[in-house]
Write an enzyme that holds these catalytic residues in place. Structure first.
Site, PDB file in Angstrom:
ATOM      1  N   GLU A  97      -5.731 -10.546  -1.473  1.00 24.25           N
ATOM      2  CA  GLU A  97      -6.455 -10.458  -0.195  1.00 24.25           C
ATOM      3  C   GLU A  97      -7.965 -10.472  -0.432  1.00 24.25           C
ATOM      4  O   GLU A  97      -8.714  -9.677   0.130  1.00 24.25           O
ATOM      5  CB  GLU A  97      -6.049  -9.171   0.547  1.00 24.25           C
ATOM      6  CG  GLU A  97      -4.552  -9.028   0.737  1.00 24.25           C
ATOM      7  CD  GLU A  97      -4.146  -7.843   1.600  1.00 24.25           C
ATOM      8  OE1 GLU A  97      -5.008  -7.261   2.284  1.00 24.25           O
ATOM      9  OE2 GLU A  97      -2.950  -7.504   1.590  1.00 24.25           O
TER      10      GLU A  97
ATOM     11  N   HIS B 293     -10.344  -6.157  -1.510  1.00 26.12           N
ATOM     12  CA  HIS B 293     -11.261  -6.091  -0.366  1.00 26.12           C
ATOM     13  C   HIS B 293     -12.443  -5.221  -0.790  1.00 26.12           C
ATOM     14  O   HIS B 293     -12.296  -3.995  -0.919  1.00 26.12           O
ATOM     15  CB  HIS B 293     -10.601  -5.404   0.839  1.00 26.12           C
ATOM     16  CG  HIS B 293      -9.485  -6.175   1.469  1.00 26.12           C
ATOM     17  ND1 HIS B 293      -9.686  -7.359   2.144  1.00 26.12           N
ATOM     18  CD2 HIS B 293      -8.165  -5.932   1.542  1.00 26.12           C
ATOM     19  CE1 HIS B 293      -8.528  -7.800   2.617  1.00 26.12           C
ATOM     20  NE2 HIS B 293      -7.595  -6.953   2.262  1.00 26.12           N
TER      21      HIS B 293
ATOM     22  N   ASN C 147       2.290  -4.587  -3.511  1.00 24.62           N
ATOM     23  CA  ASN C 147       0.914  -4.967  -3.166  1.00 24.62           C
ATOM     24  C   ASN C 147       0.062  -3.718  -2.941  1.00 24.62           C
ATOM     25  O   ASN C 147       0.443  -2.835  -2.178  1.00 24.62           O
ATOM     26  CB  ASN C 147       0.932  -5.815  -1.889  1.00 24.62           C
ATOM     27  CG  ASN C 147      -0.386  -6.514  -1.623  1.00 24.62           C
ATOM     28  OD1 ASN C 147      -0.966  -7.130  -2.522  1.00 24.62           O
ATOM     29  ND2 ASN C 147      -0.872  -6.429  -0.395  1.00 24.62           N
TER      30      ASN C 147
ATOM     31  N   GLU D 172       0.824  -1.217   0.000  1.00 26.76           N
ATOM     32  CA  GLU D 172       0.000   0.000   0.000  1.00 26.76           C
ATOM     33  C   GLU D 172       0.856   1.265   0.000  1.00 26.76           C
ATOM     34  O   GLU D 172       0.655   2.183   0.796  1.00 26.76           O
ATOM     35  CB  GLU D 172      -0.968  -0.045   1.194  1.00 26.76           C
ATOM     36  CG  GLU D 172      -1.916  -1.236   1.088  1.00 26.76           C
ATOM     37  CD  GLU D 172      -2.673  -1.568   2.378  1.00 26.76           C
ATOM     38  OE1 GLU D 172      -2.603  -0.785   3.333  1.00 26.76           O
ATOM     39  OE2 GLU D 172      -3.338  -2.618   2.411  1.00 26.76           O
TER      40      GLU D 172
HETATM   41  O1  G3I Z   1      -2.998 -10.007  18.635  1.00 27.08           O
HETATM   42  C1  G3I Z   1      -3.451  -8.821  19.293  1.00 27.08           C
HETATM   43  C2  G3I Z   1      -4.087  -9.150  20.600  1.00 27.08           C
HETATM   44  O2  G3I Z   1      -3.103  -9.670  21.459  1.00 27.08           O
HETATM   45  C3  G3I Z   1      -4.701  -7.879  21.175  1.00 27.08           C
HETATM   46  O3  G3I Z   1      -5.362  -8.163  22.364  1.00 27.08           O
HETATM   47  C4  G3I Z   1      -5.701  -7.251  20.208  1.00 27.08           C
HETATM   48  C5  G3I Z   1      -6.308  -5.961  20.730  1.00 27.08           C
HETATM   49  O4  G3I Z   1      -6.247  -4.919  19.802  1.00 27.08           O
HETATM   50  O5  G3I Z   1      -5.009  -6.978  19.015  1.00 27.08           O
HETATM   51  C6  G3I Z   1      -4.465  -8.152  18.390  1.00 27.08           C
HETATM   52  O6  G3I Z   1      -3.781  -7.753  17.256  1.00 27.08           O
HETATM   53  C7  G3I Z   1      -4.573  -7.425  16.154  1.00 27.08           C
HETATM   54  C8  G3I Z   1      -4.113  -8.271  14.975  1.00 27.08           C
HETATM   55  O7  G3I Z   1      -4.829  -7.862  13.835  1.00 27.08           O
HETATM   56  C9  G3I Z   1      -4.309  -9.743  15.180  1.00 27.08           C
HETATM   57  O8  G3I Z   1      -5.648 -10.086  15.100  1.00 27.08           O
HETATM   58  C10 G3I Z   1      -4.380  -5.942  15.873  1.00 27.08           C
HETATM   59  O9  G3I Z   1      -4.936  -5.163  16.908  1.00 27.08           O
HETATM   60  C11 G3I Z   1      -5.040  -5.597  14.569  1.00 27.08           C
HETATM   61  O10 G3I Z   1      -4.685  -4.278  14.230  1.00 27.08           O
HETATM   62  C12 G3I Z   1      -4.563  -6.551  13.494  1.00 27.08           C
HETATM   63  O11 G3I Z   1      -5.261  -6.227  12.336  1.00 27.08           O
HETATM   64  C13 G3I Z   1      -4.703  -6.655  11.131  1.00 27.08           C
HETATM   65  C14 G3I Z   1      -4.625  -5.464  10.187  1.00 27.08           C
HETATM   66  O12 G3I Z   1      -4.143  -5.894   8.932  1.00 27.08           O
HETATM   67  C15 G3I Z   1      -3.699  -4.380  10.720  1.00 27.08           C
HETATM   68  O13 G3I Z   1      -3.719  -3.274   9.896  1.00 27.08           O
HETATM   69  C16 G3I Z   1      -5.593  -7.734  10.542  1.00 27.08           C
HETATM   70  O14 G3I Z   1      -5.543  -8.899  11.361  1.00 27.08           O
HETATM   71  C17 G3I Z   1      -5.135  -8.069   9.140  1.00 27.08           C
HETATM   72  O15 G3I Z   1      -6.071  -8.911   8.535  1.00 27.08           O
HETATM   73  C18 G3I Z   1      -5.036  -6.777   8.322  1.00 27.08           C
HETATM   74  O16 G3I Z   1      -4.555  -7.103   7.048  1.00 27.08           O
HETATM   75  C19 G3I Z   1      -4.407  -6.018   6.117  1.00 27.08           C
HETATM   76  C20 G3I Z   1      -3.229  -6.348   5.231  1.00 27.08           C
HETATM   77  O17 G3I Z   1      -2.086  -6.580   6.027  1.00 27.08           O
HETATM   78  C21 G3I Z   1      -2.971  -5.254   4.217  1.00 27.08           C
HETATM   79  N1  G3I Z   1      -4.159  -4.977   3.434  1.00 27.08           N
HETATM   80  C22 G3I Z   1      -5.369  -4.698   4.211  1.00 27.08           C
HETATM   81  C23 G3I Z   1      -5.628  -5.821   5.212  1.00 27.08           C
HETATM   82  C24 G3I Z   1      -6.912  -5.583   5.972  1.00 27.08           C
HETATM   83  O18 G3I Z   1      -6.804  -4.449   6.776  1.00 27.08           O
END
Ligand code: G3I
Length: 355
Positions: free
Chosen positions: A266, A236, A200, A159
């Site tokens: 994705e 998405h 990406n 991005e």
């Molecule tokens: O693992 C922690 C957990 O310990 C904690 O209690 C909880 C509370 O906030 O957070 C958990 O981490 C989260 C993590 O996902 C695991 O689930 C993060 O907060 C959360 O920000 C994170 O989000 C990820 C996101 O990217 C971050 O920007 C998503 O899983 C993931 O699917 C998403 O993926 C992105 C791609 O990398 C790039 N393109 C867009 C896509 C969707 O946003």
């Protein structure tokens, strides 16, 4: 002697036929899976994942049966993998790569350079341009180097372009300059010369000002000799919006004319749920199935589209409800791991005659 030889040859031939017949009957008898049909079409079918899910045998059985590629959803982002300046944490990524190797799945590494999920030690620091370049180079060498020959494709830059169709002036841009992208690709290539390296991007899958800008930018990178192999188109969207399949197909093919591969990296199509805890209705699921079908057909229509990756395995493992309350049901298996109409649409598209 001759007749005995002839007899044993005859017995051998019969046994071979019976064995081979059994094999083919077995092949015919086992129902097709996304994995089996995608293989025949020359496209990898993948899903994003984290090793935390591997304790659930329902999850792993479905993953192994239907997919031949996994993307590290969060494990290799800067913050989880490099939480302190002098410390890396490869536990999650090592487990994902080991799982993939044990079950013959390819791995896409996601992602080396992004403005999100950066650790505080990095973002709160004061760095000269040279220091930031040293940090990024060391990070890329360490992470890509660890999985050299084992992760076949990397989202090197994630991005990097804003929705205004200009390079996003993010943390790396501000600290290093726009050439942070050239450098990241160069360092990733040095760390694993055989890995495929991707740019990406989101909101540039179809035809719009941003996809024009991505095309022009990639053309420019290639002209400068930057070792970029492909473009990741995220996909998405909601069931009611997003690029039309023919625009997606056109965009994929024109990127192919630059010599670039395309991965749909994705894919998910989210649904606005009728109410708290209420499942998606049949009409929305049918509409969703057509979106998945169109995206797969677009990919199959272009020989340079070589992977189709879903952002999560089931509706129980999706980022959508976490980020968009009231929305969900974005994937092809429901929360109970049952295939949705979207699953059947993908299977049918893969069994069709495009490509
Ligand atoms: O693992 C922690 C957990 O310990 C904690 O209690 C909880 C509370 O906030 O957070 C958990 O981490 C989260 C993590 O996902 C695991 O689930 C993060 O907060 C959360 O920000 C994170 O989000 C990820 C996101 O990217 C971050 O920007 C998503 O899983 C993931 O699917 C998403 O993926 C992105 C791609 O990398 C790039 N393109 C867009 C896509 C969707 O946003």
């Amino acid at each position: 002697m001759r007749s005995r030889n002839a007899l044993s040859l005859g017995v051998l031939f019969t046994l071979l036929l019976a064995g081979g017949g059994g094999y083919f009957i077995g092949r015919l008898a086992s129902p097709p899976t996304l994995r089996s049909v995608a293989e025949a079409r020359g496209v990898y079918i993948g899903v994003s994942t984290g090793s935390g899910y591997f304790e659930d045998p329902r999850y792993t059985e479905l993953l192994k049966r239907e997919f031949d590629l996994i993307t590290t959803e969060n494990a290799l982002k800067f913050e989880p993998v490099h939480p302190e300046r002098e410390r890396y944490d490869f536990a999650d990524a090592d487990a994902i790569v080991a799982f993939a190797e044990a079950h013959h799945l390819r791995v896409r590494g996601h992602t080396l350079v992004w403005q999100n999920q950066l650790p505080t030690w990095l973002t709160a620091g004061t760095w000269t341009r040279q220091e930031l370049m040293d940090i990024l180079k060391e990070h890329i060498y360490t992470v890509v180097g660890r999985y050299r020959g084992r992760i076949y494709a990397w989202d090197v830059v994630n991005e990097g372009m804003g929705d205004d169709a200009r390079l996003f002036e993010n943390f790396w841009y501000q600290g290093i300059g726009p050439d942070y992208i050239d450098l990241a690709f160069q360092w990733a290539h040095e760390a694993d010369p055989n890995a495929l390296l991707f740019f990406n991007e989101h909101n540039s899958e179809g035809l719009n000002a941003k996809s024009e800008a991505v095309y022009a930018y990639l053309q420019e990178l290639l002209r400068r000799g930057v070792p970029v192999d492909g473009v990741g188109l995220e996909m998405h969207y909601g069931v009611g919006w997003g690029p039309k399949a023919d625009a997606l197909a056109y965009n994929i093919r024109r990127l192919g004319e630059l010599g670039l591969q395309v991965h749909l990296t994705e894919v998910d199509f989210r649904i606005k749920l009728p109410g708290e805890g209420q499942p998606a209705d049949a009409a929305a699921l049918a509409k969703q199935a057509e979106r998945y079908r169109g995206a797969m057909q677009a990919c199959l229509s272009a020989p340079n589209c070589t992977a189709f990756v879903l952002w999560g395995l089931t509706d129980a493992h999706s980022w959508i409800p976490y980020f968009y309350p009231d929305w969900g049901a974005a994937l092809i298996f429901d929360e109970d791991y049952a295939p949705k109409p979207a699953y059947h649409a993908l299977l049918e598209a893969l069994q069709g005659s495009e490509r």
